[in-house]
Each structure stands twice: as C-alpha cells, then as structure tokens.
Design a protein around this motif. Structure first.
Motif, PDB file in Angstrom:
ATOM      1  N   ASP A  49     103.159  41.259  58.223  1.00  0.00           N
ATOM      2  CA  ASP A  49     102.653  39.896  58.033  1.00  0.00           C
ATOM      3  C   ASP A  49     102.732  39.086  59.326  1.00  0.00           C
ATOM      4  N   SER A  50     103.825  39.225  60.056  1.00  0.00           N
ATOM      5  CA  SER A  50     103.983  38.462  61.298  1.00  0.00           C
ATOM      6  C   SER A  50     102.980  38.922  62.355  1.00  0.00           C
ATOM      7  N   GLN A  51     102.681  40.210  62.381  1.00  0.00           N
ATOM      8  CA  GLN A  51     101.683  40.717  63.329  1.00  0.00           C
ATOM      9  C   GLN A  51     100.285  40.221  62.966  1.00  0.00           C
ATOM     10  N   VAL A 379     108.033  32.117  57.612  1.00  0.00           N
ATOM     11  CA  VAL A 379     107.920  32.945  56.400  1.00  0.00           C
ATOM     12  C   VAL A 379     108.898  34.114  56.451  1.00  0.00           C
ATOM     13  N   LYS A 380     108.996  34.734  57.614  1.00  0.00           N
ATOM     14  CA  LYS A 380     109.898  35.881  57.758  1.00  0.00           C
ATOM     15  C   LYS A 380     111.359  35.458  57.635  1.00  0.00           C
ATOM     16  N   SER A 381     111.701  34.293  58.179  1.00  0.00           N
ATOM     17  CA  SER A 381     113.101  33.855  58.185  1.00  0.00           C
ATOM     18  C   SER A 381     113.605  33.467  56.802  1.00  0.00           C
ATOM     19  N   ASN A 395     108.554  29.579  48.073  1.00  0.00           N
ATOM     20  CA  ASN A 395     108.793  30.656  49.029  1.00  0.00           C
ATOM     21  C   ASN A 395     108.209  30.255  50.388  1.00  0.00           C
ATOM     22  N   GLY A 396     108.293  31.150  51.359  1.00  0.00           N
ATOM     23  CA  GLY A 396     107.868  30.812  52.711  1.00  0.00           C
ATOM     24  C   GLY A 396     106.414  30.391  52.805  1.00  0.00           C
ATOM     25  N   TYR A 397     105.533  31.145  52.172  1.00  0.00           N
ATOM     26  CA  TYR A 397     104.111  30.808  52.218  1.00  0.00           C
ATOM     27  C   TYR A 397     103.835  29.477  51.525  1.00  0.00           C
TER      28      TYR A 397
END
Length: 425
Positions: A49-51, A379-381, A395-397
């Motif tokens: 997702d981060s990529q 989002v990842k954190s 959630n993050g999103y």
C-alpha cells in the motif's frame, strides 16, 4: 491577427484536436496512476500500500517540470514535431511495462516500474500545457465554451464505456499477464490514432514564434507578482493537497478493504460517468449564471461531504451507499474541475497563460507529492489501531478521508469568503 483562410481552417483543425484528445483520454483511463488497470497491475507486481502511495505521488513531483516547458517551446520554431515525438516516446515507455515481469528479475521489478512511470510522467508534463495552448489557437473564440464543454462530455462518455470493458477484462483474466497484454494491444489503436490526428494539424501560428525567451527567474515572478492569482494558487495548493492525500487510495481501499470486485467498480464507474456527462454542461451554465464564488462554494462543500460518506461504507450498506458515494463524488469532482479550470482562465494573464499554468502546476506539485506519501506513512503507522473522532472509531484510511474532507471544506469556505469580502469593499 489571423488571416481569413486561417480562420476558415480553425473549425476543421479543432476537430482533429478533439479526436486526438479523445484518443489520449482513453489511454489515460488505462495507464493513469490510480486507474483500475494500473492498480491491478501493481498488485500483480507485488506493490505494498505504501509503495502504491509513492507511485501515486510521481505525477505530482514531476509536475514541476512544467516550469521548463515555456523555456523549451519558446526557443523552437517547429513545436509540432517535438510534441509528436514526445508523445510517441511516451507510448514506447508505457508499453515497455508489460516486459517488466518477463525480463526484469523479481527483486528489481518494482524499481523498474517506478523508473518507467517517472519518465512517462515527466514526458507528459512537458507536453500537456503546450498541447492545450496549441489547441486553443485553433478554436475560434465564439465557440470556445461549447467546444471545451463538448470535449468534456466526450471524455466522460469514453470513461463510461472504457471502465466497463477494462473492468470486465480484468475480472475475466484474473491478474494473468497475458490479460494485461491483450488490454494494452487494444489501447495501442487509440495511441496511434492520437498521433496521426496531431500530424494532420497545422504548425503553431506566427504570434507564438515572437514570444520573448524569459529566464526562469523572470518567468516565476510573473504570476507571483499577481496578488489575485497568488491567492488563488494558495487555495489550489490546499485543495489539491487534500485530494492527493486520499484519491490515489480509493480504488485500493475499495478492492482490499470494502472487498469490491473490478467489474462492480467498473459498472459503478460507468454510471458515475453517465451522471457526469449529463451534468457537465449544467455546471458550466451554473458557473456563468451565479459567478465563480457561489459555484465554487457549492461544489467544494458537496465534494467534501462525499469523503465523509466513504467513511461510513461497510459490508452492511455497500450495495446502496457505495453507488451514492461514487456518483456524488463524480458529480462534484467534475463540477470542481470545471469551475477551477474556468477560474484559472479568468485569473491568468491572457498573454502568459502557459507561464501562469506552469508555475501554478510546479507549486502545487510539490505538496501533491507529499500528500500520498504522508497518507501512506500514517495508514501504515496506525494499521492495527483505531482513532477516535467524534465517537467514531476510524482506521488509517478513514482518518485520511476525514482530513481530506476538512481541508477541502475549510479552504473552499475561506477562499470564497475572502473574495466576497474583497468584492464588497
């Protein structure tokens, strides 16, 4: 001044531009970062997702190359040739991505894809404003409104048809490499049609050849000294930054977290495109009737609300709430884009439009590059946690959708209010 013969050819030549633009838009629907095709392909390559977020930021950062376009084209007497060559190179690079899984070792495939798309978007940004300016010289003033409105309608019709076809093919071939190859071969027809249409158009008119060659410093200062345009750039900066936080992730969120299928997304996308087709002209008329301040406020508020709707979509309400979100977002997105495009034309100096657009694009691109990457980090954190906002567990999103909504709403209300106050003084 244009000759009578030149004016007589304008309408015919503008049709070739329309054909070229339609073909270009179809290929954009396939290869654009965030499209169903590219989303599926990068998942196939194993992107995280981060990529994917970083990939989505590439168009933003290379947008800064627009600033060099006026310097390049002002020195050229044959711009048509260089534009056609650059577009041809773009397609060569785009079609090379299908070879990445075949000839590039697995550990280098993601890097190779990043590098290819970086070159593609650098190429695109060098061409975009020059192509738009070239087009404008072949559209008589008396039909500019209807011409660009019809062009907008055409692109939405293309979007409506292409998204269904591509979505169905992606589901049918189920992430098989030959499926991507078949889709790309179909798109090749439109790529060839785009270039051949441009080749049938006349070279730039003589007025453009007399423009002064400006230094980078002088060019940057021209729009920045315009206080009205500078305030507009600041607004666009916040507005576009807000969109860049989440727009690249909406398809990913829909596929991986709401668990929707490609074909379902393509059907909803086509229905959304139909609404955009039906309402595009109404947005233009609304802009002409009410003025840009009221039109921008209405579209901005509506656009902000759609991101709040997305937060509440879950497995128990997807059937009816996702279509509502998609349609409203599409309608207010096209409204905002039409209104912002018209404001840009209204605020920019008529003799330096490419310079104004290029500097605006360069400034906004820096922050638009930060947006997707910042979202990816956030989002990842908090991937395994929930954030409590107004008694809602996000959630993050969902948190990023909320932030996007607040930024769009706030920037729109502040900018339109300031302009209203200025006009009353």
């Amino acid at each position: 001044m244009y000759s009578i013969a030149y004016k007589q050819r304008s309408k015919k030549l503008s049709r070739f531009f329309m054909q070229s633009y339609a073909s270009s838009y179809f290929t954009l629907q396939v290869f654009n970062v965030g499209s169903l095709f590219i989303t599926s392909f990068v998942i196939f390559l194993g992107f995280s997702d981060s990529q994917i977020g970083f990939l989505a930021s590439i168009p933003a950062i290379v947008n800064s190359t627009q600033v060099f376009a006026p310097m390049l084209y002002n020195k050229l007497k044959k711009r048509k040739q260089i534009i056609c060559v650059l577009i041809s190179l773009k397609y060569v690079m785009l079609y090379s991505i299908i070879l990445i899984p075949i000839i590039i070792p697995k550990q280098y495939q993601i890097l190779a894809f990043f590098m290819t798309m970086f070159l593609v978007y650098t190429n695109t940004m060098l061409v975009t404003n020059a192509l738009t300016e070239w087009n404008s010289f072949f559209v008589p003033t008396e039909i500019q409104g209807s011409y660009f409105s019809n062009r907008n309608l055409l692109t939405n019709l293309i979007s409506m048809i292409s998204s269904v076809i591509i979505g169905k093919l992606l589901d049918h071939y189920d992430s098989q490499l030959y499926g991507y190859f078949i889709i790309m071969m179909g798109v090749l027809i439109f790529a060839v049609f785009e270039i051949t249409s441009l080749l049938r158009i006349d070279e730039y008119n003589e007025d453009l050849l007399e423009k002064e060659n400006l230094s980078l410093k002088k060019m940057v200062l021209i729009p920045l000294k315009d206080k009205r345009y500078l305030s507009y750039i600041l607004f666009c900066l916040i507005f576009r930054f807000a969109c860049s936080l989440t727009d690249p992730y909406i398809n990913i969120y829909s596929l991986k977290y709401i668990k929707l299928e490609y074909y379902y997304l393509s059907i909803i996308g086509s229905i959304t495109a139909l609404f955009k087709v039906l309402l595009a002209k109404r947005w233009g008329k609304y802009f002409d009737k009410t003025g840009w301040t009221k039109a921008l406020k209405f579209s901005g508020i509506g656009y902000a609300i759609t991101y709040i709707i997305l937060i509440f979509i879950g497995s128990n309400n997807t059937f009816y709430l996702y279509p509502i979100f998609s349609i409203l977002r599409g309608v207010f997105m096209i409204g905002s884009n039409i209104i912002l495009f018209n404001i840009t034309l209204l605020f920019s100096d008529k003799d330096n439009k490419m310079i104004y657009w290029s500097i605006q694009g360069m400034i906004i691109s820096i922050f638009s590059f930060v947006g997707p990457n910042l979202s990816g980090i956030i989002v990842k954190s908090i991937s395994s946690n929930k954030i409590n906002i107004f008694s809602m567990q996000l959630n993050g999103y969902q948190l990023m959708f909320f932030i996007t909504s607040v930024l769009i709403l706030g920037s729109t209300l502040i900018f339109t209010r300031k302009k209203q106050e200025t006009s009353q003084i």
